[in-house]
Design an enzyme around this catalytic site. Structure first.
Site, short mmCIF file in Angstrom:
data_model
loop_
_atom_site.label_atom_id
_atom_site.label_comp_id
_atom_site.label_asym_id
_atom_site.label_seq_id
_atom_site.Cartn_x
_atom_site.Cartn_y
_atom_site.Cartn_z
N TYR A 1 -2.42 -1.02 10.32
CA TYR A 1 -2.47 -1.27 8.87
C TYR A 1 -1.18 -0.81 8.21
CZ TYR A 1 -4.21 -1.20 4.03
OH TYR A 1 -4.37 -1.40 2.68
N SER B 1 0.84 -1.21 0.00
CA SER B 1 0.00 0.00 0.00
C SER B 1 0.86 1.25 0.00
CB SER B 1 -0.89 0.01 1.24
OG SER B 1 -1.60 1.23 1.32
N ALA C 1 1.80 -0.44 9.52
CA ALA C 1 2.91 -1.32 9.90
C ALA C 1 2.81 -2.66 9.16
CB ALA C 1 2.89 -1.56 11.41
N1 NAD Z 1 -8.77 -0.32 -1.61
C1 NAD Z 1 -7.71 0.41 -1.35
O1 NAD Z 1 -7.78 1.65 -1.35
C2 NAD Z 1 -6.36 -0.23 -1.12
C3 NAD Z 1 -5.22 0.57 -1.22
C4 NAD Z 1 -3.97 0.00 -1.01
C5 NAD Z 1 -3.86 -1.35 -0.72
N2 NAD Z 1 -4.99 -2.12 -0.63
C6 NAD Z 1 -4.79 -3.55 -0.33
O2 NAD Z 1 -5.16 -4.30 -1.47
C7 NAD Z 1 -5.68 -5.58 -1.08
C8 NAD Z 1 -7.04 -5.80 -1.72
O3 NAD Z 1 -7.92 -4.81 -1.19
P1 NAD Z 1 -9.35 -4.47 -1.81
O4 NAD Z 1 -9.42 -3.02 -1.93
O5 NAD Z 1 -9.63 -5.34 -2.97
O6 NAD Z 1 -10.27 -4.86 -0.56
P2 NAD Z 1 -11.50 -5.83 -0.42
O7 NAD Z 1 -11.99 -5.65 0.96
O8 NAD Z 1 -12.45 -5.65 -1.54
O9 NAD Z 1 -10.82 -7.28 -0.58
C9 NAD Z 1 -10.08 -7.89 0.44
C10 NAD Z 1 -10.47 -9.37 0.46
O10 NAD Z 1 -9.68 -10.03 1.45
C11 NAD Z 1 -10.50 -11.05 1.98
N3 NAD Z 1 -10.03 -11.51 3.29
C12 NAD Z 1 -9.95 -10.78 4.44
N4 NAD Z 1 -9.54 -11.57 5.45
C13 NAD Z 1 -9.33 -12.81 4.92
C14 NAD Z 1 -8.90 -14.05 5.47
N5 NAD Z 1 -8.61 -14.18 6.78
N6 NAD Z 1 -8.80 -15.11 4.63
C15 NAD Z 1 -9.11 -15.00 3.31
N7 NAD Z 1 -9.52 -13.86 2.74
C16 NAD Z 1 -9.64 -12.77 3.55
C17 NAD Z 1 -11.88 -10.39 2.11
O11 NAD Z 1 -12.93 -11.34 2.25
C18 NAD Z 1 -11.95 -9.58 0.82
O12 NAD Z 1 -12.62 -10.28 -0.20
C19 NAD Z 1 -5.69 -5.57 0.44
O13 NAD Z 1 -4.54 -6.23 0.93
C20 NAD Z 1 -5.63 -4.10 0.78
O14 NAD Z 1 -5.04 -3.88 2.05
C21 NAD Z 1 -6.23 -1.60 -0.81
#
Ligand code: NAD
Length: 248
Positions: free
Chosen positions: A154, A140, A156
């Site tokens: 988050y 991120s 960290a």
């Molecule tokens: N959306 C943003 O702005 C953003 C920005 C930077 C980084 N990210 C990172 O990108 C990645 C994807 O994020 P996203 O935006 O698609 O979010 P999202 O919430 O749509 O998807 C995250 C997925 O992780 C799954 N998940 C959570 N805990 C789990 C577990 N214990 N076992 C299996 N699956 C699990 C959830 O069910 C969900 O489907 C994440 O790691 C997030 O931290 C997101």
């Protein structure tokens, strides 16, 4: 050491395993990889998900090493290999440092860090043995700028992911195994809706140089590049995909 020269962004004949595959980014990546010719196995927490045409789905919890190993063993038994591992499972919290509880730290580190350690430690040695693998993790912008709308746990956890992927990149390079990290800015998925919590997010016009927040397809195209032969001289990088919010 095998030479992997750069080539087109095709994943023809490759087997890709994606965690967080029912989420915004994971689902878009699964569909982009399937369209690029990969056989895609998407995984996430829920029992049943329809990710997209031709995409296999397997439910499991990334925090469990035993469940991770079981799913990967089953995929290898069926398909013979995993060429590409993309780790998108993640959770977020905004709690300020002084108010953050042990439970919150444990939950975030467990999904965001151990959820990357588990599939990586199972697949990395196997990829090294085969002499090929592409590993990609969702880091991120938060790991670089201290967070856009996230709390310290988050931030960290994502810094740990960026560091760990560099370790894998260094250790894997001589074995044909690549490791890179995505560093997205705010992307309009369920997670972003969750952090903005129903309140209106700050206007992208004032916070994002390119004037809009990201969408899942922006991330999927970057993931496709980093997992395809188009990026065969790139490892250990952390790719900023943030509309210019972070410039290295
Ligand atoms: N959306 C943003 O702005 C953003 C920005 C930077 C980084 N990210 C990172 O990108 C990645 C994807 O994020 P996203 O935006 O698609 O979010 P999202 O919430 O749509 O998807 C995250 C997925 O992780 C799954 N998940 C959570 N805990 C789990 C577990 N214990 N076992 C299996 N699956 C699990 C959830 O069910 C969900 O489907 C994440 O790691 C997030 O931290 C997101």
């Amino acid at each position: 050491m095998a030479q992997h020269l750069s080539g087109p962004a095709s994943l023809e004949g490759q087997v890709a395993l994606i965690t967080g595959g029912a989420g915004g980014m994971g689902r878009a990546i699964a569909n982009a990889f399937q369209s690029a010719g990969a056989h895609v196995i998407a995984t996430d927490r829920a029992e049943h998900e329809d990710i997209g045409p031709g995409i296999q789905y397997r439910p499991y919890d990334v925090t469990s090493r035993a469940e991770t190993d079981k799913v990967i063993d089953a995929v290898i038994a069926e398909h013979g290999k995993v060429d590409i591992l993309v780790m998108c499972a993640g959770i977020i919290a905004r709690t300020p440092l002084g108010d953050s509880s042990d439970d919150e730290w444990d939950a975030i580190m467990s999904v965001n860090v151990r959820g990357v350690v588990n599939p990586a430690r199972k697949l990395f040695p196997l990829m090294c043995e085969r002499g090929f693998g592409k590993i990609l993790a969702a880091g991120s912008i938060a790991a670089k700028n201290g967070g856009v709308a996230s709390g310290p746990a988050y931030v960290a956890s994502k810094a740990a992911v960026h560091g760990m992927m560099r370790w894998i990149a260094k250790a894997g390079a001589a074995h044909g195994v690549y490791a890179n990290t995505l560093a997205p800015g705010p992307v309009e998925t369920a997670m972003w809706a969750n952090v903005t919590g129903g309140t209106s997010a700050p206007s992208a016009n004032t916070t994002v140089p390119l004037g809009r927040y990201g969408n899942a397809d922006d991330i999927a195209q970057a993931a496709l590049f980093l997992c395809s032969p188009a990026s065969n001289w790139i490892t250990g990088t952390s790719l900023d995909i943030s509309g210019g919010m972070w410039m290295n």
